[in-house]
Design a protein around this motif. Structure first.
Motif, PDB file in Angstrom:
ATOM      1  N   PRO A  23      -0.176  13.952   0.093  1.00  0.00           N
ATOM      2  CA  PRO A  23      -0.164  15.378  -0.221  1.00  0.00           C
ATOM      3  C   PRO A  23       1.000  15.697  -1.146  1.00  0.00           C
ATOM      4  N   ALA A  24       0.745  16.590  -2.091  1.00  0.00           N
ATOM      5  CA  ALA A  24       1.793  16.948  -3.043  1.00  0.00           C
ATOM      6  C   ALA A  24       3.011  17.510  -2.330  1.00  0.00           C
ATOM      7  N   SER A  25       2.788  18.088  -1.139  1.00  0.00           N
ATOM      8  CA  SER A  25       3.904  18.672  -0.393  1.00  0.00           C
ATOM      9  C   SER A  25       4.932  17.610  -0.036  1.00  0.00           C
ATOM     10  N   GLN A  26       4.494  16.343   0.057  1.00  0.00           N
ATOM     11  CA  GLN A  26       5.454  15.294   0.366  1.00  0.00           C
ATOM     12  C   GLN A  26       6.049  14.704  -0.900  1.00  0.00           C
ATOM     13  N   GLY A  27       5.687  15.294  -1.997  1.00  0.00           N
ATOM     14  CA  GLY A  27       6.382  14.975  -3.221  1.00  0.00           C
ATOM     15  C   GLY A  27       6.030  13.648  -3.855  1.00  0.00           C
ATOM     16  N   GLY A  28       5.070  12.934  -3.316  1.00  0.00           N
ATOM     17  CA  GLY A  28       4.836  11.590  -3.826  1.00  0.00           C
ATOM     18  C   GLY A  28       3.779  11.512  -4.900  1.00  0.00           C
ATOM     19  N   ARG A  29       3.843  10.433  -5.654  1.00  0.00           N
ATOM     20  CA  ARG A  29       2.765  10.033  -6.547  1.00  0.00           C
ATOM     21  C   ARG A  29       1.782   9.221  -5.736  1.00  0.00           C
ATOM     22  N   THR A  30       0.635   8.905  -6.306  1.00  0.00           N
ATOM     23  CA  THR A  30      -0.302   8.028  -5.624  1.00  0.00           C
ATOM     24  C   THR A  30      -0.303   6.690  -6.331  1.00  0.00           C
ATOM     25  N   SER A  31      -0.307   5.624  -5.560  1.00  0.00           N
ATOM     26  CA  SER A  31      -0.378   4.303  -6.172  1.00  0.00           C
ATOM     27  C   SER A  31      -1.731   4.122  -6.847  1.00  0.00           C
ATOM     28  N   LEU A  32      -1.745   3.319  -7.902  1.00  0.00           N
ATOM     29  CA  LEU A  32      -2.995   3.090  -8.613  1.00  0.00           C
ATOM     30  C   LEU A  32      -3.809   1.969  -7.991  1.00  0.00           C
ATOM     31  N   HIS A  33      -3.240   1.292  -6.998  1.00  0.00           N
ATOM     32  CA  HIS A  33      -3.917   0.119  -6.454  1.00  0.00           C
ATOM     33  C   HIS A  33      -4.321   0.288  -5.007  1.00  0.00           C
ATOM     34  N   GLY A  34      -4.323   1.532  -4.516  1.00  0.00           N
ATOM     35  CA  GLY A  34      -4.663   1.718  -3.115  1.00  0.00           C
ATOM     36  C   GLY A  34      -3.429   1.721  -2.243  1.00  0.00           C
ATOM     37  N   GLN A  35      -3.664   1.730  -0.943  1.00  0.00           N
ATOM     38  CA  GLN A  35      -2.543   1.856  -0.019  1.00  0.00           C
ATOM     39  C   GLN A  35      -2.828   1.037   1.229  1.00  0.00           C
ATOM     40  N   TRP A  36      -1.751   0.589   1.914  1.00  0.00           N
ATOM     41  CA  TRP A  36      -1.938  -0.122   3.169  1.00  0.00           C
ATOM     42  C   TRP A  36      -2.619   0.809   4.157  1.00  0.00           C
ATOM     43  N   SER A  37      -3.513   0.260   4.967  1.00  0.00           N
ATOM     44  CA  SER A  37      -4.270   1.128   5.863  1.00  0.00           C
ATOM     45  C   SER A  37      -3.398   1.641   7.003  1.00  0.00           C
ATOM     46  N   SER A  38      -2.308   0.986   7.299  1.00  0.00           N
ATOM     47  CA  SER A  38      -1.455   1.455   8.392  1.00  0.00           C
ATOM     48  C   SER A  38      -0.078   0.838   8.262  1.00  0.00           C
ATOM     49  N   ARG A  39       0.824   1.279   9.140  1.00  0.00           N
ATOM     50  CA  ARG A  39       2.156   0.724   9.216  1.00  0.00           C
ATOM     51  C   ARG A  39       2.100  -0.761   9.560  1.00  0.00           C
ATOM     52  N   VAL A  40       1.208  -1.086  10.501  1.00  0.00           N
ATOM     53  CA  VAL A  40       1.073  -2.481  10.911  1.00  0.00           C
ATOM     54  C   VAL A  40       0.604  -3.344   9.744  1.00  0.00           C
ATOM     55  N   ALA A  41      -0.310  -2.815   8.958  1.00  0.00           N
ATOM     56  CA  ALA A  41      -0.808  -3.578   7.821  1.00  0.00           C
ATOM     57  C   ALA A  41       0.318  -3.892   6.849  1.00  0.00           C
ATOM     58  N   PHE A  42       1.188  -2.918   6.633  1.00  0.00           N
ATOM     59  CA  PHE A  42       2.318  -3.131   5.725  1.00  0.00           C
ATOM     60  C   PHE A  42       3.254  -4.203   6.276  1.00  0.00           C
ATOM     61  N   ILE A  43       3.566  -4.077   7.577  1.00  0.00           N
ATOM     62  CA  ILE A  43       4.475  -5.056   8.172  1.00  0.00           C
ATOM     63  C   ILE A  43       3.859  -6.452   8.105  1.00  0.00           C
ATOM     64  N   LEU A  44       2.572  -6.534   8.343  1.00  0.00           N
ATOM     65  CA  LEU A  44       1.898  -7.833   8.256  1.00  0.00           C
ATOM     66  C   LEU A  44       1.995  -8.398   6.847  1.00  0.00           C
TER      67      LEU A  44
END
Ligand code: TRP
Length: 464
Positions: free
Chosen positions: A5-26
């Protein structure tokens, strides 16, 4: 692919995103846990005196590794692009300079160079799956097992074959993209590897040299330490954690905004360090029980583990499984090594992920020919007193990664506002202040000193 959400000030990655915190840690654990833990850590520790090296290594992980990893992730999540573009954009936003993009560029090159030899060693692991299956290690002596790895290294045809197979596999996984390709591989690799390492630890305890092995690893003897070995411990810390080249920054670009960076970093660092210490605790008892040389060099693990498997019940099954898992561990690291270069090619030249993966894979494959031939055809060629493999390894691990790490932490610690960094790290509490202190002072000063001392630059400057 979730949007921020723009409210969180972020851009969006062009390659998708990890489905969860666990996925990122993995995924980060998958990139960190690899040949660096099981193949490299034991042989580098063995060649540099063991215990004193291990202690320095642990210090480097805590004081430098952790803050650099947090810096990489937070910069990555802010920029949400490939490391080159991320450093350019964040540099601009923080009002410093777009030239920081060069740091990302250095990382892209380091990744290509590291994977060029990493792939050859991963190829050894692939070859050892076949050796295991066909019972090459069963009931063999240390010398006979040593002949297997010697035969493989000595043959350019076999080295090239497995290097090619491994690069093919890496390209295949990277081409499939962030979520499908990366996540699925790690979910079973790390747990499986742990189970087999514990089986091997059980074997190491029966060798009769378990205590001797652990003493070698954990009773510090500082007289064995030189500037060069401290630099190697530092380089190994960077290598093992996958930091200093923007790989973790690239992964951070796909991290959901709500995930806590400090807790994810601590988890990964603990897992990586635990696995390195565990493998060394397996290798050295086997080394001492069989009269092998702890400083044998890069093929140490390929001499000791097969020996253990060849002499335990169910050895064929365990051995095959182990090298399958080690190859997977190498694969999940290889994709991390390629990610900065691939993401950069996609964003910079508008290539499809697939085309980018093939192109980058081809470049790495070509550079890797040097390492594949470095123990056979071009064994006589020396670069600054080292083999091709030795030279590329030294340049990347001991110079490029620490240097990249300094630039990254200096950027996060000095050039980004405390506002930006604290908002990424979840507030300005004690943890944040500790990170900032390490990132601004301890890590950069420590790394630069060790670099200058270990490369002999310090002696040169002080006329010593
Ligand atoms: N950490 C990996 C290992 O221990 C090797 C590695 C170094 C790496 N730099 C990396 C992996 C960057 C992924 C990304 O085997």
């Amino acid at each position: 692919m979730a949007n921020i959400p723009a409210s969180q000030g972020g851009r969006t990655s062009l390659h998708g995103q990890w489905s969860s915190r666990v996925a990122f840690i993995l995924a980060v654990t998958g990139s960190a846990v690899g040949l660096g833990n099981i193949w490299k850590f034991p042989y580098v520790a063995g060649a540099n005196g063991g215990s004193a090296f291990v202690l320095v290594y642990l210090g480097c992980i805590l004081l430098v590794g952790l803050p650099v990893m947090m810096s990489e992730i937070l910069i990555g999540r802010r920029g949400r692009r490939n490391p080159v573009e991320t450093m350019t954009l964040v540099g601009e936003e923080e009002g410093t300079s777009r030239r920081w993009g060069w740091v990302g560029g250095l990382g892209v090159i380091a990744g290509v160079l590291i994977l060029s030899y990493y792939s050859v060693i991963a190829g050894w692991s692939l070859d050892f799956i076949i050796e295991s299956l066909t019972g090459s290690f069963q009931g063999k002596s240390g010398e006979e097992v040593g002949a297997v790895i010697e035969g493989l290294k000595g043959s350019w045809q076999r080295s090239m074959l497995w290097h090619s197979v491994f690069m093919g596999l890496s390209v295949f996984v990277v081409a499939r993209g962030v979520e499908k390709g990366l996540e699925s591989a790690v979910r079973f690799m790390v747990p499986g590897l742990l189970v087999l390492l514990f089986v091997l630890l059980g074997y190491a305890m029966t060798t009769g040299a378990f205590v001797e092995g652990l003493t070698f690893l954990f009773t510090p003897d500082f007289s064995a330490l030189t500037g060069d070995s401290v630099l190697k411990a530092l380089g190994q810390a960077f290598f093992s954690l996958s930091i200093g080249m923007g790989a973790i920054m690239a992964y951070g670009a796909y991290l959901p905004q709500e995930t806590s960076i400090p807790s994810a970093s601590v988890t990964v660092v603990l897992a990586d360090t635990f696995i390195a210490l565990l493998s060394a605790s397996i290798i050295f008892p086997i080394v001492f029980a069989n009269g092998l040389n702890p400083g044998a060099g890069p093929d140490l693990v390929f001499r000791t583990l097969p020996l253990a498997f060849g002499n335990m019940p169910g050895g064929i099954v365990f051995s095959t499984l182990f090298f399958v898992l080690l190859s997977f561990a190498a694969l999940t690291s290889a994709i991390g090594l390629m990610e900065p270069a691939v993401a950069w090619s996609v964003e910079r030249f508008g290539l499809t992920r697939r085309a980018a993966a093939i192109m980058i894979g081809l470049v790495i494959w070509i550079v890797g020919i040097g390492t594949a031939l470095s123990d056979n055809v071009i064994a006589d060629v020396q670069i600054l007193g080292q083999s091709w493999f030795g030279a590329v390894d030294y340049l990347t691990t001991n110079i490029m990664l620490p240097l990249g790490g300094v630039l990254i932490t200096v950027f996060a610690g000095w050039f980004m506002s405390a506002n930006s960094t604290s908002s990424e790290l979840g507030g300005a509490g004690a943890g944040f202040r500790a990170w900032r202190f390490l990132a601004r002072f301890v890590a950069p000063v420590g790394v630069l000193f060790v670099l200058a001392d270990g490369t002999g630059l310090l002696d040169f400057v002080t006329g010593g």
